[in-house]
Design an enzyme around this catalytic site. Structure first.
Site, PDB file in Angstrom:
ATOM      1  N   CYS A  47      -1.523  -0.711  10.979  1.00 22.11           N
ATOM      2  CA  CYS A  47      -0.368  -1.438  11.512  1.00 22.11           C
ATOM      3  C   CYS A  47       0.593  -0.472  12.204  1.00 22.11           C
ATOM      4  CB  CYS A  47       0.370  -2.174  10.395  1.00 22.11           C
ATOM      5  SG  CYS A  47      -0.572  -3.524   9.723  1.00 22.11           S
TER       6      CYS A  47
ATOM      7  N   HIS B   5      -3.937   0.690   5.393  1.00 30.58           N
ATOM      8  CA  HIS B   5      -2.479   0.563   5.526  1.00 30.58           C
ATOM      9  C   HIS B   5      -1.889   1.798   6.191  1.00 30.58           C
ATOM     10  CE1 HIS B   5      -1.994  -3.178   3.496  1.00 30.58           C
ATOM     11  NE2 HIS B   5      -2.568  -2.762   2.391  1.00 30.58           N
TER      12      HIS B   5
END
Lengths: 210, 177, 274
Positions: A183, A124
């Site tokens: 991301c 993440h």
């Protein structure tokens, strides 16, 4: 005399019962056994034990670049260490969202560190995960400390790609390449489903545990 | 979601285990699984990431010489079904084709000790003894192949995975490799 | 007893034991699997609703982790009661045989509201409306999938009432056949009626310990861990019922045998007296 009659009646009934039960069981075996085994086998496809036995540690063969006893999907098998950005995160085999909750996920469709191919890792973009990935520059070192050896990679380049740009994640076995991605955009001023990825490419420089 | 079901059927074939009569070696079988097949004028083969997982699975688990024939036959059956209906794209397959493929996978499932399930929306392949997860497949395909026109499949975009067939394993003892 | 009567006696015992076992199995399926209230009770006893509520929360939190949103946007999206109601509706839908689309409006609207509030409070603007739409849609899917698992269940739903009809007819037919069988055995004064029940009990034990055990039902995992737990509990309950009825049949068989033995003793005494 009465006792004899009672015993005889019982014995006859039991004998008849066993006789008929035997016939039934024989008929089931002759006509139904294949079908029963067939459907039982199909159902047992989804019978998986939730309990793992004591795990056998992976073993790495340097000469052949092969691993014996690959880690199970979902299991931690090492750490990702990047001193430049003060990062040490657990490394798991698999990259489902529930795995990424705990650290760095290793894409199961890529090679393991040390196998000589592409290793794809994801995490993440939160603080404490890969949020400082963009600070990495060419020449920075990324260490993968696995339970079968430590592997060092030197950062080569980075780029920002669309999530559907699969060509930016080449799976190959000519050279050991590490691809780390997260991301993008990373900052919190852009919210929602992130459709881009920040990707860092690095190449193997040595195996510290030979 | 329909795709996931069909992908499940397809990937179950990939990781199934069964005893059978042999003619092929493990290497020949791997070649058969990885080669390019032409269906209705379009070439298909499994994606690179699926190839990696296949190699990993075959590394850990031996295909005995008694088993490769069964797998080879299943691959041929699957290809014939797809050729009969003229497409490897699951979205274009009619109900009859899906039914035939389901029967094929059921047959493999019944005759093998494959361990696979659908859990939390993902296809999960367990190790043959049922303990420990070998792989999980989500809805995304992460990788496509290169040279030929390829369609990579996990959750059922096409039946390329069906081409991989099923194979039998005996666990390798992890000492002297 | 003449030879013909002996043969007919044997056939009647054979068929009675068969009908008893079939009736038992159909009855167990009817009372355990096709019993909506019993299923809901099982869900409640095993805290299924709470477990699904927690799982949804975890899955949503995992999903939004890289989105830039904080967990705030998930607040008050749904309650445990909402989850219970949706699961109960889903169960009712299965038994009704009519597929109903999942209504995600409430969650979607609440989520939109939370997101808009978050954007206002943090002075943020959305640059890509499409990606926000798919973000909301995927969060809603997470909720739906934990309740309903998979759309492939819909094809099974349509079959449920038909199967129930077949089951009901089967039970009625078996009851009639068992009754006729018993009446014939009784009124035509056939013997060894107890052996029919003892045979049924032996078959029941065979089904439980040989056939049933072929399925590794304690390790069946499908859709989710919580659902699998419920499935395993139901299958274990069915296994227990099979054994219980096996014992009941055995008891009835023994009682009938004792009665038959006493009748024969009485007859013998009468003959002796005469």
């Amino acid at each position: 005399m009465n006792k004899k009659i009672i015993i005889k009646t019982f014995a006859t009934n039991v004998a008849i019962s066993f006789f008929f039960a035997a016939i039934f069981i024989l008929l089931i075996y002759i006509f139904g056994n294949t079908k029963i085994n067939y459907y039982a086998s199909i159902i047992n496809t989804v019978a998986v034990s939730a309990i793992n036995e004591k795990e056998i540690e992976p073993v790495y063969k340097v000469e052949t670049k092969r691993i014996i006893n690959y880690p199970d999907y979902g299991k931690k098998y090492g750490n990702v260490v990047i001193s430049k950005i003060n990062l040490k995160l657990p490394l798991y085999h698999g990259d489902s969202l529930s795995i990424l909750r705990y650290g760095v996920g290793h894409y199961a469709g890529s090679y393991f560190p040390g196998e000589g191919g592409t290793v794809i890792l994801a995490a993440h973009n939160d603080v404490g995960y890969f949020h400082r990935l963009p600070e990495l520059e060419k020449g920075d070192i990324v260490k993968l400390e696995t339970n079968y050896g430590t592997f060092e990679y030197k950062v080569d380049s980075h780029k920002i790609v669309k999530e559907t740009d699969l060509a930016s994640f080449p799976i190959q076995k000519e050279k050991e390449m590490l691809i780390m991605y997260t991301c993008y955009p990373i900052n919190r001023s852009v919210v929602g489903r992130k459709t881009e990825r920040y990707v860092v490419y690095a190449y193997l420089v040595g195996d510290s545990d030979e | 979601m329909k795709k996931l079901v069909l992908g499940f059927l397809a990937v179950v074939m990939l990781f199934a285990i069964v005893p059978s009569v042999n003619a092929m070696t493990e290497e020949q079988l791997k070649e058969k699984m990885e080669k390019t097949y032409n269906i209705n004028g379009t070439d298909f083969k499994i994606s690179n990431d699926m190839k990696v997982m296949l190699e990993r699975y075959l590394d850990e688990y031996n295909v005995t010489s008694n088993d490769a024939d069964y797998i080879s036959n299943k691959i041929d059956e699957a290809i014939n079904i797809l050729k009969k209906y003229g497409t490897a794209d699951v979205n274009k397959l009619p109900a009859a084709a899906k039914s035939e493929l389901v029967s094929l996978v059921e047959d493999i499932s019944a005759h093998t000790s494959v361990k696979a399930t659908v859990k939390n929306g993902k296809l999960v392949i367990n190790r043959p003894d049922g303990k420990g997860v070998f792989a999980e497949f989500d809805k995304l395909v992460k990788q496509t192949g290169n040279e030929t026109n390829t369609i990579a499949i996990i959750a059922g975009v096409s039946f390329v995975i069906v081409l991989a067939g099923a194979f039998v394993v005996t666990k390798k003892f992890a000492t002297n490799k | 007893m003449s030879k013909i009567k002996t043969v007919i006696n044997g056939i009647l015992i054979f068929t009675l034991s068969l009908f008893l076992v079939i009736l038992l199995l159909l009855g167990i399926v009817k009372t355990s699997v096709y019993n909506q209230e019993s299923l809901k009770e099982t869900l409640k006893e095993n805290n299924y609703y709470q477990k699904v509520y927690t799982q949804i929360k975890e899955n949503m939190e995992d999903y939004i982790r890289s989105s830039g949103f904080s967990k705030e946007i998930l607040e008050n999206l749904y309650t445990e009661q909402d989850v219970k109601n949706d699961i109960d509706s889903f169960v009712s839908m299965i038994y009704s045989g009519k597929v109903e689309e999942f209504d995600s409006t409430k969650i979607k609207n609440k989520l939109d509201e939370n997101i808009n509030n978050y954007l206002k409070e943090n002075n943020l603007k959305i640059t890509d409306e499409d990606s926000l739409t798919s973000f909301v849609s995927e969060l809603t899917e997470i909720y739906k999938n934990e309740i309903r698992f998979h759309d492939m269940i819909n094809s099974f739903v349509r079959v449920v009432p038909k199967l129930e009809k077949v089951l009901n007819i089967g039970i009625v037919v078996m009851l009639i056949l068992v009754a006729i069988n018993i009446l014939i055995l009784y009124f035509l004064k056939f013997r060894y009626q107890g052996s029919a029940f003892i045979t049924a009990s032996l078959l029941t034990f065979f089904i439980r310990f040989v056939v049933y055990d072929k399925i590794d039902f304690k390790n069946l995992i499908i859709f989710s861990d919580h659902f699998s737990e419920i499935l395993q509990k139901i299958l274990i309950h069915i296994a227990d019922l099979i054994i219980i009825w096996g014992i009941i049949f055995l008891g009835i068989g023994i009682i009938l045998t004792i009665i038959e033995a006493l009748i024969r003793v009485k007859k013998k005494k009468k003959l002796k007296h005469n």
